[in-house]
Motif scaffolding. Structure first.
Motif, short mmCIF file in Angstrom:
data_model
loop_
_atom_site.label_atom_id
_atom_site.label_comp_id
_atom_site.label_asym_id
_atom_site.label_seq_id
_atom_site.Cartn_x
_atom_site.Cartn_y
_atom_site.Cartn_z
N SER A 60 38.25 31.85 42.57
CA SER A 60 38.76 31.93 41.20
C SER A 60 38.65 30.57 40.51
O SER A 60 38.28 30.48 39.34
N ARG A 84 51.49 42.88 44.05
CA ARG A 84 50.94 41.61 43.59
C ARG A 84 49.45 41.49 43.90
O ARG A 84 48.72 40.76 43.21
N ARG A 85 49.00 42.16 44.92
CA ARG A 85 47.57 42.14 45.23
C ARG A 85 46.77 42.82 44.13
O ARG A 85 45.70 42.33 43.71
N MET A 111 46.64 40.56 41.02
CA MET A 111 45.63 39.51 41.13
C MET A 111 44.23 40.06 40.86
O MET A 111 43.43 39.42 40.16
N ASN A 147 41.75 39.02 37.55
CA ASN A 147 40.41 38.46 37.66
C ASN A 147 39.36 39.38 37.05
O ASN A 147 38.31 38.91 36.60
N PHE A 172 47.39 36.16 37.10
CA PHE A 172 46.86 35.69 38.38
C PHE A 172 47.69 34.54 38.94
O PHE A 172 48.04 34.53 40.12
N THR A 174 49.81 34.67 42.36
CA THR A 174 49.43 33.79 43.46
C THR A 174 50.61 32.95 43.94
O THR A 174 50.85 32.81 45.14
N ALA A 185 41.81 39.65 47.31
CA ALA A 185 43.19 39.95 46.92
C ALA A 185 43.63 41.30 47.47
O ALA A 185 44.77 41.47 47.92
#
Length: 447
Positions: free
Chosen positions: A35, A87-88, A91, A95, A133, A137, A199
């Motif tokens: 990223s 949360r995965r 992310m 992106n 993101f 993270t 992710a």
């Protein structure tokens, strides 16, 4: 996996070596690294492309301001999303958004339809993806490492950001820009594919905060507040359990965290003020060619990388409060000297020292938030903190661009003096407040 992780850590401890951060952290680190590669390409290419459309410092500063603006209007909603959903997935979606924006700008560039408004809009949308993101993270890190590893994990994450962004992405972006305006954007849009996949491969412990009772029952400071050894993951919280009001009340009643948020907002705004017209400062004031901008920033990145790597050791020896105090003094000196140096090499060295200091600050500041904020509230609290801090950066950046119309050097000198005064006024908060709040490395979990 659990048995293997525990056995690996115990074996490393017996041999007197630092326990590894683990495979799951490795996945998170790699996702962030790719990223950062894509981010660095875009972060360098967009201002350079803008200079082909205008040389007005105020107009160029708008791009920097729009990158921060989403934190003002979307920081808290992003935190609520991070606490409410996997949360995965957050992310990966973030992106996807950023990759789509880079692709759109690349198409406009090659078709001749690119105008300044498109760069403004693209930067704004890109920033919305960044709020998601970055929040996700930061919230995931305590889910894949132990509490005693937080400073080291944050240092590794920041080192990756600095190394890839400034040493790899930005120099490459400058060269690619010289070949074709759109080339950095094409490659940047493709760079988001890998972190999207990684992710989704993170463990369940990265999906959302673990049950609060398990954290508090653990007792010992070194027990993981969340992570690969803390299973099972509870059911997703209800919508009422992820309200903004609870996080706002927590931050408001936490005197130390509230004061640190205000303090960080002021110092960070001064940094944004100084850096508003950095590209034009090197191009027009110091005579750097556009293709070489990335190499200049890579030199500055030496300092930033060094700060990321030594910060955990400094914290271990001097404590978080003392390290943050010294880091602010260094940032003030570095930025102030940058604005008065006569040529590019001395200015870059001074800037590198400032970047070193800023990186040193970032590591303990990130780790102490992860340590003292309850996991179930972390996304929302971080969203509020960044709304209050990064949201102000957009205003400060515009002001810096306005001042730079008079002199490209003046924002650096002004910011250096301001940060030095703020450090003197905030010394008691950093040294005494951090200790009293239980925010030093190794302090037990506090709610």
């Amino acid at each position: 996996m659990t048995i293997h992780s525990e056995a690996t850590e115990e074996s490393a401890a017996e041999r007197g070596r630092t326990p590894p951060l683990g495979r799951d952290f490795g996945k998170l680190w790699t996702a962030a690294a790719f990223s950062n590669l894509a981010d660095g390409l875009g972060r360098t290419a967009v201002p350079l492309i803008a200079t082909t459309l205008t040389r007005d410092p105020l107009a160029i500063s708008v791009i920097g301001a729009l990158a921060f603006l989403p934190w003002l209007v979307f920081g808290l909603p992003a935190g609520m999303i991070v606490d409410r959903f996997d949360r995965r997935i957050v992310m990966a979606v973030a992106n996807t958004i950023r990759g789509g924006v880079a692709l759109w700008l690349a198409i406009l560039t090659v078709t001749g339809g690119l105008e300044l408004w498109a760069l403004f809009l693209g930067t704004l949308i890109f920033g919305l993806g960044e709020t998601l993101f970055d929040n996700a993270t930061n919230a995931v890190i305590p889910g894949v490492v132990r509490r005693s590893q937080l400073d080291r994990a944050n240092g590794r994450m920041q080192a990756a950001q600095v190394t890839i962004d400034m040493f790899i992405a930005q120099p490459i972006a400058g060269v690619l820009f010289a070949v074709s305006l759109a080339l950095p954007l094409w490659i940047g849009s493709a760079g988001y594919i890998v972190p999207i996949v990684l992710a989704l491969l993170l463990p369940l412990s990265a999906a959302r905060a673990l049950n609060e009772e398990r954290v508090q029952d653990a007792g010992a400071p070194d027990v993981a507040s969340a992570g690969p050894i803390a299973e099972p993951v509870p059911a997703p919280p209800s919508r009422s359990a992820t309200s903004a009001g609870e996080a706002v009340a927590y931050l408001w009643h936490h005197r130390y965290l509230r004061a640190m948020t205000i303090y960080t907002a002021l110092v960070g705004s001064a940094l944004s003020f100084a850096q508003a017209a950095t590209i034009l400062y090197f191009l027009d004031e110091l005579g750097v060619q556009p293709y070489a901008i990335g190499f200049v920033t890579a030199g500055i990145g030496v300092g930033a990388l060094g700060g990321s790597l030594v910060a955990p050791r400094l914290v271990a020896r001097f404590g978080r409060g003392g390290v943050m105090l010294g880091a602010n003094i260094g940032a003030a000196v570095g930025l102030g000297l940058t604005g008065v140096m006569p040529e590019v090499w001395s200015a870059a060295i001074a800037y590198a020292f400032g970047a070193f200091s800023i990186s040193v600050w970032n590591v303990p500041w990130g780790a102490l938030r992860q340590q003292i904020v309850p996991p179930r509230l972390f996304g929302r609290v971080l969203g509020i903190i960044r709304t209050c801090t990064w949201g102000m950066f957009s205003v400060a950046t515009i002001l810096g661009g306005w001042v730079a119309q008079t002199s490209l050097r003046l924002p650096f000198v002004t910011a250096g003096v301001f940060i030095l005064l703020a450090t003197v006024c905030g010394a008691h908060l950093l040294l005494v407040g951090t200790r009293r709040a239980g925010a030093e490395a190794g302090d037990p979990y506090t709610d």
